[in-house]
Design a protein around this motif. Structure first.
Motif, PDB file in Angstrom:
ATOM      1  N   HIS A 238       8.635  -2.160   8.440  1.00  0.00           N
ATOM      2  CA  HIS A 238       9.041  -0.771   8.664  1.00  0.00           C
ATOM      3  C   HIS A 238      10.482  -0.776   9.156  1.00  0.00           C
ATOM      4  O   HIS A 238      10.743  -0.694  10.352  1.00  0.00           O
ATOM      5  CB  HIS A 238       8.134  -0.106   9.702  1.00  0.00           C
ATOM      6  CG  HIS A 238       6.724   0.040   9.244  1.00  0.00           C
ATOM      7  ND1 HIS A 238       6.379   0.791   8.147  1.00  0.00           N
ATOM      8  CD2 HIS A 238       5.567  -0.476   9.722  1.00  0.00           C
ATOM      9  CE1 HIS A 238       5.060   0.732   7.972  1.00  0.00           C
ATOM     10  NE2 HIS A 238       4.552  -0.036   8.906  1.00  0.00           N
TER      11      HIS A 238
ATOM     12  N   TRP B 177       3.709  -6.021   8.526  1.00  0.00           N
ATOM     13  CA  TRP B 177       4.107  -4.842   7.749  1.00  0.00           C
ATOM     14  C   TRP B 177       5.559  -4.528   8.042  1.00  0.00           C
ATOM     15  O   TRP B 177       5.974  -4.526   9.201  1.00  0.00           O
ATOM     16  CB  TRP B 177       3.235  -3.637   8.110  1.00  0.00           C
ATOM     17  CG  TRP B 177       1.870  -3.742   7.539  1.00  0.00           C
ATOM     18  CD1 TRP B 177       0.733  -4.131   8.179  1.00  0.00           C
ATOM     19  CD2 TRP B 177       1.489  -3.457   6.182  1.00  0.00           C
ATOM     20  NE1 TRP B 177      -0.328  -4.106   7.310  1.00  0.00           N
ATOM     21  CE2 TRP B 177       0.104  -3.697   6.085  1.00  0.00           C
ATOM     22  CE3 TRP B 177       2.191  -3.030   5.052  1.00  0.00           C
ATOM     23  CZ2 TRP B 177      -0.597  -3.506   4.889  1.00  0.00           C
ATOM     24  CZ3 TRP B 177       1.490  -2.848   3.865  1.00  0.00           C
ATOM     25  CH2 TRP B 177       0.122  -3.090   3.789  1.00  0.00           C
TER      26      TRP B 177
ATOM     27  N   HIS C 212       0.909   5.847   0.303  1.00  0.00           N
ATOM     28  CA  HIS C 212       0.249   7.162   0.308  1.00  0.00           C
ATOM     29  C   HIS C 212       0.269   7.575  -1.157  1.00  0.00           C
ATOM     30  O   HIS C 212       1.291   8.061  -1.664  1.00  0.00           O
ATOM     31  CB  HIS C 212       1.027   8.142   1.176  1.00  0.00           C
ATOM     32  CG  HIS C 212       0.375   9.480   1.302  1.00  0.00           C
ATOM     33  ND1 HIS C 212       0.026  10.251   0.205  1.00  0.00           N
ATOM     34  CD2 HIS C 212      -0.013  10.186   2.383  1.00  0.00           C
ATOM     35  CE1 HIS C 212      -0.536  11.371   0.622  1.00  0.00           C
ATOM     36  NE2 HIS C 212      -0.574  11.349   1.940  1.00  0.00           N
TER      37      HIS C 212
ATOM     38  N   ALA D   3      -0.806  13.378   7.181  1.00  0.00           N
ATOM     39  CA  ALA D   3      -0.550  11.941   7.061  1.00  0.00           C
ATOM     40  C   ALA D   3       0.719  11.600   7.815  1.00  0.00           C
ATOM     41  O   ALA D   3       1.674  12.377   7.824  1.00  0.00           O
ATOM     42  CB  ALA D   3      -0.406  11.537   5.594  1.00  0.00           C
TER      43      ALA D   3
ATOM     44  N   GLU E 159       0.844  -1.185   0.000  1.00  0.00           N
ATOM     45  CA  GLU E 159       0.000   0.000   0.000  1.00  0.00           C
ATOM     46  C   GLU E 159       0.878   1.233   0.000  1.00  0.00           C
ATOM     47  O   GLU E 159       2.087   1.162   0.262  1.00  0.00           O
ATOM     48  CB  GLU E 159      -0.987   0.002   1.176  1.00  0.00           C
ATOM     49  CG  GLU E 159      -0.388   0.262   2.531  1.00  0.00           C
ATOM     50  CD  GLU E 159      -1.493   0.436   3.584  1.00  0.00           C
ATOM     51  OE1 GLU E 159      -2.374  -0.422   3.680  1.00  0.00           O
ATOM     52  OE2 GLU E 159      -1.439   1.441   4.321  1.00  0.00           O
TER      53      GLU E 159
ATOM     54  N   TRP F 151       4.612   0.678   1.253  1.00  0.00           N
ATOM     55  CA  TRP F 151       4.923  -0.307   2.293  1.00  0.00           C
ATOM     56  C   TRP F 151       4.493  -1.689   1.845  1.00  0.00           C
ATOM     57  O   TRP F 151       3.494  -1.835   1.147  1.00  0.00           O
ATOM     58  CB  TRP F 151       4.183   0.050   3.587  1.00  0.00           C
ATOM     59  CG  TRP F 151       4.525   1.415   4.065  1.00  0.00           C
ATOM     60  CD1 TRP F 151       5.608   1.762   4.819  1.00  0.00           C
ATOM     61  CD2 TRP F 151       3.807   2.632   3.816  1.00  0.00           C
ATOM     62  NE1 TRP F 151       5.605   3.123   5.052  1.00  0.00           N
ATOM     63  CE2 TRP F 151       4.513   3.675   4.456  1.00  0.00           C
ATOM     64  CE3 TRP F 151       2.645   2.943   3.109  1.00  0.00           C
ATOM     65  CZ2 TRP F 151       4.091   5.009   4.412  1.00  0.00           C
ATOM     66  CZ3 TRP F 151       2.218   4.265   3.064  1.00  0.00           C
ATOM     67  CH2 TRP F 151       2.942   5.272   3.713  1.00  0.00           C
TER      68      TRP F 151
ATOM     69  N   GLU G 228      -2.539  -0.721  11.399  1.00  0.00           N
ATOM     70  CA  GLU G 228      -2.821  -1.956  12.127  1.00  0.00           C
ATOM     71  C   GLU G 228      -2.759  -1.713  13.641  1.00  0.00           C
ATOM     72  O   GLU G 228      -3.615  -2.182  14.394  1.00  0.00           O
ATOM     73  CB  GLU G 228      -1.821  -3.034  11.714  1.00  0.00           C
ATOM     74  CG  GLU G 228      -2.394  -4.417  11.806  1.00  0.00           C
ATOM     75  CD  GLU G 228      -1.861  -5.306  10.697  1.00  0.00           C
ATOM     76  OE1 GLU G 228      -2.475  -5.309   9.612  1.00  0.00           O
ATOM     77  OE2 GLU G 228      -0.830  -5.972  10.917  1.00  0.00           O
TER      78      GLU G 228
ATOM     79  N   LEU H 257       1.476  11.134  -2.606  1.00  0.00           N
ATOM     80  CA  LEU H 257       2.894  11.382  -2.312  1.00  0.00           C
ATOM     81  C   LEU H 257       3.788  10.398  -3.057  1.00  0.00           C
ATOM     82  O   LEU H 257       4.862  10.764  -3.548  1.00  0.00           O
ATOM     83  CB  LEU H 257       3.159  11.277  -0.803  1.00  0.00           C
ATOM     84  CG  LEU H 257       2.853  12.502   0.061  1.00  0.00           C
ATOM     85  CD1 LEU H 257       3.200  12.212   1.521  1.00  0.00           C
ATOM     86  CD2 LEU H 257       3.641  13.706  -0.428  1.00  0.00           C
TER      87      LEU H 257
ATOM     88  N   VAL I  88      -3.269   7.336   8.474  1.00  0.00           N
ATOM     89  CA  VAL I  88      -2.168   6.460   8.877  1.00  0.00           C
ATOM     90  C   VAL I  88      -2.150   5.235   7.964  1.00  0.00           C
ATOM     91  O   VAL I  88      -3.173   4.871   7.368  1.00  0.00           O
ATOM     92  CB  VAL I  88      -2.261   6.045  10.359  1.00  0.00           C
ATOM     93  CG1 VAL I  88      -2.094   7.252  11.263  1.00  0.00           C
ATOM     94  CG2 VAL I  88      -3.569   5.341  10.652  1.00  0.00           C
ATOM     95  N   PHE I  89      -0.996   4.614   7.853  1.00  0.00           N
ATOM     96  CA  PHE I  89      -0.796   3.580   6.847  1.00  0.00           C
ATOM     97  C   PHE I  89      -0.133   2.335   7.440  1.00  0.00           C
ATOM     98  O   PHE I  89       0.518   2.392   8.481  1.00  0.00           O
ATOM     99  CB  PHE I  89       0.097   4.112   5.722  1.00  0.00           C
ATOM    100  CG  PHE I  89      -0.523   5.248   4.977  1.00  0.00           C
ATOM    101  CD1 PHE I  89      -1.332   5.025   3.873  1.00  0.00           C
ATOM    102  CD2 PHE I  89      -0.331   6.552   5.408  1.00  0.00           C
ATOM    103  CE1 PHE I  89      -1.928   6.075   3.196  1.00  0.00           C
ATOM    104  CE2 PHE I  89      -0.917   7.612   4.740  1.00  0.00           C
ATOM    105  CZ  PHE I  89      -1.716   7.372   3.642  1.00  0.00           C
ATOM    106  N   ALA I  90      -0.289   1.253   6.720  1.00  0.00           N
ATOM    107  CA  ALA I  90       0.484   0.022   6.918  1.00  0.00           C
ATOM    108  C   ALA I  90       0.482  -0.409   8.389  1.00  0.00           C
ATOM    109  O   ALA I  90      -0.577  -0.538   9.005  1.00  0.00           O
ATOM    110  CB  ALA I  90       1.894   0.216   6.365  1.00  0.00           C
TER     111      ALA I  90
ATOM    112  N   ARG J 292      -7.630   3.488   9.769  1.00  0.00           N
ATOM    113  CA  ARG J 292      -6.770   4.138   8.779  1.00  0.00           C
ATOM    114  C   ARG J 292      -6.795   5.652   8.907  1.00  0.00           C
ATOM    115  O   ARG J 292      -6.065   6.353   8.226  1.00  0.00           O
ATOM    116  CB  ARG J 292      -7.183   3.718   7.375  1.00  0.00           C
ATOM    117  CG  ARG J 292      -7.256   2.194   7.239  1.00  0.00           C
ATOM    118  CD  ARG J 292      -7.561   1.772   5.840  1.00  0.00           C
ATOM    119  NE  ARG J 292      -6.497   2.167   4.949  1.00  0.00           N
ATOM    120  CZ  ARG J 292      -5.349   1.496   4.821  1.00  0.00           C
ATOM    121  NH1 ARG J 292      -5.139   0.401   5.514  1.00  0.00           N
ATOM    122  NH2 ARG J 292      -4.431   1.918   3.996  1.00  0.00           N
TER     123      ARG J 292
ATOM    124  N   MET K  58       1.140   1.133  11.031  1.00  0.00           N
ATOM    125  CA  MET K  58       0.541   2.078  11.965  1.00  0.00           C
ATOM    126  C   MET K  58      -0.981   1.985  11.942  1.00  0.00           C
ATOM    127  O   MET K  58      -1.635   2.107  12.984  1.00  0.00           O
ATOM    128  CB  MET K  58       1.000   3.498  11.682  1.00  0.00           C
ATOM    129  CG  MET K  58       0.561   4.445  12.781  1.00  0.00           C
ATOM    130  SD  MET K  58       1.328   6.058  12.724  1.00  0.00           S
ATOM    131  CE  MET K  58       2.990   5.666  13.199  1.00  0.00           C
TER     132      MET K  58
END
Lengths: 155, 89
Positions: free
Chosen positions: A143, A141, A59, B81, A57, A129, B22, A62, B16-18, B27, B20
């Motif tokens: 990071h 995920w 953003h 974001a 996924e 990600w 979770e 961006l 928020v993504f991925a 989201r 974070m």
């Protein structure tokens, strides 16, 4: 620079499978003598551990802007005549392409260097990600401690 | 979850993504927000959602589609974001 491919062909971020031949066609150029295509595929086995699938996924605004900016920088920095950068989103099965870059230059050296540089930058800077799903259904995920996402830092 | 603020003024919607998303279980995170800096936003977010605090500390913040530093302002209603460490490719 000679005939630019259409914007949507040069930079793409989407759920449809990546067709490497299409990417290579997008960077065809009469001024090109070296055309490098790099295809990153979802790895099904890492050090003996099976990955069932990856999910990506982003953003999206961006990430698209970052991919477009990196492409322009690559064109300039390596003197490319054409360049295309595609990244997949959503679920990607092992063996399928998750990312692909194509670089065309008058000579091969610049095309190889550009493809390598683009991949380094994509993995370090673009807000995309991946989630790994293992054989046991466990999802994670990723990071990494390094790199942290970075702004529009010019080299 | 923040009843004392439920009917109060402006709020901020934070994407928020991925990992974070979770950790947060959603989201988008809503925070009461009357304006402040990115640093204050980070504190407010970590206080409201302790589960994301550690990843948040390693994340960038984008305001209005641009990466923002801790001293940069965040207006009420801004497009915000949180961008955790990336893993594309």
């Amino acid at each position: 620079m000679a005939s630019e491919p259409a914007g949507s062909e040069a930079v793409r971020l989407g759920r449809e499978p990546i067709d490497p031949a299409q990417l290579l066609a997008a960077v065809a150029d009469p001024a090109a003598g070296g055309n490098v295509l790099f295809v990153g595929t979802a790895r099904g086995i890492t050090a003996g551990v099976v990955t069932n699938r990856l999910t990506y996924e982003a953003h999206e605004p961006l990430a698209l802007a970052a991919l477009a900016r990196l492409r322009l920088r690559a064109l300039d920095r390596f003197g490319l005549v054409a360049c295309a950068v595609w990244h997949r989103l959503g679920t990607v099965a092992p063996g399928e392409a998750s990312v692909a870059v194509a670089a065309s230059a008058p000579h091969r050296r610049e095309a190889f260097a550009a493809a390598e540089w683009l991949m380094e930058c994509i993995k370090a800077e673009v807000p995309i990600w991946k989630c790994e799903e293992g054989e046991d259904g466990r999802r994670e995920w990723l990071h990494p401690a390094d790199p942290t996402p970075r702004a529009e830092a010019e080299p | 979850m923040h009843d004392e603020d439920a009917n109060a003024g402006p709020r901020l919607r934070i994407a928020v993504f991925a990992g974070m998303a979770e950790l947060a279980g959603c989201r988008q995170i809503d925070l009461p927000w009357r304006g402040g800096t990115v640093a204050e936003l980070r504190r407010g977010l970590a206080d409201a959602h302790p589960a994301v605090a550690s990843l948040l500390a390693r994340s960038a913040v984008a305001v209005g589609g641009r990466y923002a530093g801790d001293d940069d302002p965040v207006a009420a209603g801004a497009d915000v974001a949180v961008i955790p460490p990336v893993s594309g490719g």
